[in-house]
Write a protein that holds these residues in place. Sequence first.
Motif, short mmCIF file in Angstrom:
data_model
loop_
_atom_site.label_atom_id
_atom_site.label_comp_id
_atom_site.label_asym_id
_atom_site.label_seq_id
_atom_site.Cartn_x
_atom_site.Cartn_y
_atom_site.Cartn_z
N LYS A 98 79.74 2.72 61.28
CA LYS A 98 78.83 1.65 60.82
C LYS A 98 79.49 0.29 61.03
CE LYS A 98 74.88 0.89 58.78
NZ LYS A 98 73.68 1.18 59.57
N ARG A 114 82.19 0.62 54.99
CA ARG A 114 81.67 1.99 55.06
C ARG A 114 82.05 2.64 56.39
NH1 ARG A 114 75.42 3.27 55.66
NH2 ARG A 114 75.80 4.93 57.17
N ASP A 131 84.14 6.01 56.80
CA ASP A 131 83.58 7.15 57.55
C ASP A 131 84.48 7.51 58.74
OD1 ASP A 131 81.43 7.27 55.82
OD2 ASP A 131 79.98 6.44 57.24
N PRO A 145 73.98 10.01 63.96
CA PRO A 145 74.18 8.83 63.12
C PRO A 145 75.52 8.15 63.39
CG PRO A 145 74.72 10.79 61.88
CD PRO A 145 74.21 11.25 63.23
N PRO A 187 78.78 12.09 58.83
CA PRO A 187 79.42 11.68 57.58
C PRO A 187 78.76 12.26 56.32
CG PRO A 187 79.36 9.83 59.07
CD PRO A 187 78.55 10.94 59.72
N LYS A 188 77.44 12.35 56.32
CA LYS A 188 76.74 12.86 55.12
C LYS A 188 77.12 14.32 54.84
CE LYS A 188 72.48 14.37 57.41
NZ LYS A 188 71.05 14.14 57.53
N HIS A 189 77.56 15.07 55.84
CA HIS A 189 77.98 16.45 55.62
C HIS A 189 79.29 16.54 54.84
CE1 HIS A 189 75.83 17.37 59.68
NE2 HIS A 189 74.97 17.41 58.68
N LYS A 231 80.31 14.21 52.41
CA LYS A 231 80.32 13.42 51.16
C LYS A 231 79.67 14.19 50.03
CE LYS A 231 80.23 9.03 53.57
NZ LYS A 231 79.51 7.82 53.87
#
Length: 161
Positions: free
Chosen positions: A11, A28, A32, A129, A157-159, A161
């Motif tokens: 990001k 962020r 990440d 992403p 990244p969402k996997h 967190k």
Amino acid sequence: MKTLYMVRHAKSSWKHDVIDHKRPLKKRGMNDGRLVSNYISKQVKAPDLIISSDAVRAFSTAQYFKDAFQVNDKNFKSNHNLYDFSGHKVIDIIKNNKNSDDIVMIVGHNHAFTSVANMLGNSYIDNVPTCGFVQLEFDVDSWSDIVTGTTKLTVFPKHLK
């Protein structure tokens, strides 16, 4: 067998008054970059070569992977042609890798990376992403011969967190 790791840059920040090519990572993105690179370096073999877009946000992201995999400077390059949003130049870079490099990581941009991952992989990805990682494998001996391969791993990244 050829293996391609694709990483979309982390990001980036829009609050700096700089041209797109010079945009840095935001906090962020830095977090990440550390999170995904550290995780991935424990899941897959180190790349023989990392090639990054020369845009600041991509090159900064690539540094996290370089450090996590302990890739030396000789095997860490930037290429302006990865500053590509359509994917045509990305495909050229992939197909022109040296055949002595069996595992190559490229770090760049969307929409190119989502398009290329879908074109070369066998699983549909709606969107890679920021700081997303995709691993593709090809049952060929030459990079110039790659067509559709196998999507082996996706980590976003969402996997984590």
